[in-house]
Scaffold this active site. Structure first.
Site, PDB file in Angstrom:
ATOM      1  N   HIS A  72       1.001  -1.145  -0.139  1.00 31.05           N
ATOM      2  CA  HIS A  72      -0.224   0.273  -0.125  1.00 31.05           C
ATOM      3  C   HIS A  72       0.560   1.667  -0.215  1.00 31.05           C
ATOM      4  O   HIS A  72       1.600   2.031   0.687  1.00 31.05           O
ATOM      5  CB  HIS A  72      -1.360   0.182   1.222  1.00 31.05           C
ATOM      6  CG  HIS A  72      -1.406   0.926   1.082  1.00 31.05           C
ATOM      7  ND1 HIS A  72      -1.936   1.686   2.609  1.00 31.05           N
ATOM      8  CD2 HIS A  72      -2.860   2.016   0.409  1.00 31.05           C
ATOM      9  CE1 HIS A  72      -3.191   2.385   1.833  1.00 31.05           C
ATOM     10  NE2 HIS A  72      -3.401   2.926   0.840  1.00 31.05           N
TER      11      HIS A  72
ATOM     12  N   GLU B  72       2.820   0.244   3.297  1.00 30.16           N
ATOM     13  CA  GLU B  72       2.073  -0.799   4.004  1.00 30.16           C
ATOM     14  C   GLU B  72       2.584  -1.710   3.594  1.00 30.16           C
ATOM     15  O   GLU B  72       1.503  -2.218   2.536  1.00 30.16           O
ATOM     16  CB  GLU B  72       0.612  -0.542   4.534  1.00 30.16           C
ATOM     17  CG  GLU B  72       0.516   0.728   5.656  1.00 30.16           C
ATOM     18  CD  GLU B  72      -0.339   0.932   6.024  1.00 30.16           C
ATOM     19  OE1 GLU B  72      -1.059   1.216   7.089  1.00 30.16           O
ATOM     20  OE2 GLU B  72      -2.022   1.197   4.848  1.00 30.16           O
TER      21      GLU B  72
END
Length: 631
Positions: free
Chosen positions: A486, A498
């Site tokens: 992410h 992430e």
């Protein structure tokens, strides 16, 4: 029309001499602000040690100001002369204003106010520095409730601009006008608020801190990753767990207990870990240990402890394997090409496929190309992919103009990007990253296609911010190779990624993505496959609570934004951020969080739903919580 808004504002009373009761960190800071602004200040504390420390702090602070050219030596000496200390409340007899900043305990504060009633003039204003206890109750129990209000400074008081001016139903308007005028004279930004636990800034801040503590307690992510995620993903000055240590774990628990008692919102019920740390005396920096361990009590220097990541427990590559940002400007990067490490280590990656042609896809492709990887950028049509590459060229051109990239590095990065109108071009990539619409059906269809075209062993990554990664993984025959990656928008500028592993993700896929993140200059944080991951799971409940404050007519969007920027150090206020993100996007994420955790406090605020239904989506439509000029 609001009748109260038509009433004239009373003329403020002059507040010259000020007494500060309690000379801890906050009291000493408030005394410094007042003395440096020209006010005679009486600092009152029963502890001679605290009094001497406050005098020493003022001397040291003003000496630094002289060295930095902010004040003259004469101004320094005058400020020191204006500050005197005393051990007894009777020293406040001639004060125009008394500011109480003793510990957050009602009995202690009540005793102070009762004693002051017998000492000060009837026109003296009494202000409490509480952020958790009831100002109304303190006022009602005093001899002159009309002169009692809250004056909530933020730590460190000399630096922080925000002051919350808290009035109860008993407070006289002239008292509010007087302390508001004083706050402005001190160079602060006063925000008027009503009496409820936490007021505006802490009312939003402590719910967020509590959820971060619960996230850590659940072992969902490490303390370092939680803090790094919020600093790098949201631009916050400190991570939530480090901030809890600074505030004091016990103080945070007291504030949360008051907030929960007032509204019974389970999101404000203190996380058990806060009670456990408090009971053990591990209350943060002031004791030398809280969520982190510090060099000594009162120190800000974090030292390693049993939870500190190291080379044996971290997936981060060793320093010699990481290209520096300076090297990335030369165009001479060489991606990792080592053989896979036994036991699930990272696999070699030379070519990366990016599926998508929108803003996020082009940003991610730019990151990989500048990082030294060959990039295949595939859109639904060849023309869309070419337009995405043209967008990348413009972005790189801006980097050159700003001196962030050399022309040679720009040309080399563009040369590494090839475009295609078909995913068949991903046949030889070692890492495929999808950045298409946030629609599970669309993503599952794309992952099914990636499964067919990508070679065995290639890692397949999704950039979803709210959908379950496992659902994308199960659309393939190799769920062990699927991971979440992410990125944050804009991808070239934002350092955070992430890294989301599902229950089926293998160690090699996880390690490969972490190594690639380091290679392109990003900071990976590990988290599990659950709604919101780290950042959105902490950010969007905070945004939702801000909307509830406006919905309940407690404060305006302008006051709330000012409170969070000036009192919390946030780069944007919640309503500025909501309008930028898009109210529809925010609502969708909040619905996902509510559905996943089934927590009543996570239910989207009705006001947000109403604005979305009316088509007021923020900047992109010209109207959200504020009016915006159309682009």
């Amino acid at each position: 029309m609001d009748v109260l808004s038509t009433l004239p504002t009373p003329e403020p009373l002059p507040l010259h001499a000020v007494a500060v009761v309690g000379l801890g960190t906050m009291g000493a800071g408030i005394a410094e602000v007042l003395a440096c602004a020209g006010h005679p200040v009486i600092g009152i504390d029963t502890s001679d040690v605290a009094a001497r420390r406050a005098v020493a702090a003022l001397a040291a602070s003003t000496a630094r100001a002289v060295r930095r050219g902010r004040i003259t030596e004469r101004q320094r000496l005058d400020a020191l002369a204006r500050f005197r200390t005393a051990p007894d409340l009777r020293a406040a007899a001639d004060a125009d204003l008394v500011i109480e900043v003793v510990p957050e305990d009602y009995a202690t504060k009540h005793a102070v106010f009762t004693a002051l009633d017998a000492v000060v003039r009837t026109d003296t204003i009494l202000a409490t520095g509480t952020n958790a206890l009831s100002v109304t109750r303190l006022a009602a129990d005093s001899a002159h409730p009309e002169r009692v209000l809250g004056l909530h400074f933020f730590n460190p008081a000399p630096a922080m601009k925000l002051v919350e001016v808290v009035s109860s139903v008993l407070t006289a308007p002239v008292a509010v006008a007087s302390v508001t005028a004083l706050a402005r004279e001190l160079g602060k930004e006063p925000v008027p608020v009503g009496d409820r636990p936490g007021f505006v800034a802490d009312g939003l801040l402590f719910g967020y801190l509590n959820q971060a503590a619960a996230m850590y307690e659940a072992k969902y992510a490490s303390r370092e990753d939680i803090d790094a995620a919020m600093r790098l993903g949201c631009g916050l000055p400190m991570g939530p767990l480090a901030l809890l240590d600074l505030i004091g774990v016990d103080t945070a628990r007291t504030v949360l207990e008051a907030m929960y008692a007032a509204a019974h919102d389970r999101l404000h019920a203190p996380a058990p870990v806060l009670g456990q740390l408090s009971a053990a005396g591990l209350t943060g920096r002031k004791t030398g240990r809280g969520f982190y361990t510090y060099q000594e009590p009162g120190s800000e220097v974090v030292v390693p402890d049993a939870e500190t990541p190291n080379a044996r427990t971290s997936n981060a590559p060793q320093a010699p394997e990481v290209q520096t940002p300076a090297a990335q400007t030369s165009g001479a990067q060489t991606p990792y090409a080592e053989a896979p490490v036994a036991g699930g280590g990272p696999a070699p990656v030379r070519t990366v496929g990016v599926a998508g042609s929108g803003t996020m896809a082009s940003g991610i492709a730019e990151v990989f190309a500048v990082g030294g990887y060959a990039v295949v950028l595939a859109g639904r049509e060849a023309a869309k992919a070419e337009r995405a590459k043209a967008r990348i060229a413009k972005s790189l051109g801006r980097s050159v103009a700003r001196g962030r990239l050399t022309e040679a590095a720009r040309d080399a990065a563009l040369a590494r990007i090839t475009t295609s109108g078909s995913l068949a071009a991903f046949a030889d990539v070692e890492l495929a990253v999808e950045a298409v619409a946030e629609d599970l059906t669309v993503k599952q269809r794309l992952f099914h296609m990636l499964d067919e075209v990508c070679k065995p062993g290639a890692v397949l990554a999704t950039t979803t911010s709210s959908l379950p990664v496992i659902s994308c993984a199960r659309a393939t025959s190799r769920p062990q190779d699927v991971v979440g990656m992410h990125f944050f928008n804009p991808a070239p500028a934002m350092k955070l990624v992430e890294v989301v592993r599902t229950v089926l993700t293998c160690d090699a896929a996880h390690a490969t993505v972490r190594r690639v993140c380091h290679q392109v200059g990003k900071h990976p944080v590990d988290c599990g496959d659950r709604a919101g991951f780290i950042v959105n799971a902490l950010l969007f409940p905070y945004l939702n609570n801000a909307v509830k404050m406006v919905q309940e007519h407690y404060a305006s969007p302008d006051d709330i934004d000012a409170a969070m920027k000036l009192g919390g150090g946030y780069p944007m206020g919640p309503f500025e951020l909501l309008d930028v993100v898009g109210l529809d996007v925010s609502l969708a994420i909040e619905k996902v969080l509510h559905q996943a955790f089934r927590e009543p406090g996570l239910a989207p605020a009705p006001l947000l739903e109403h604005l979305v239904a009316a088509g007021c989506l923020g900047r992109k439509t010209g109207r959200g919580f504020r009016e915006h000029a159309r682009a």
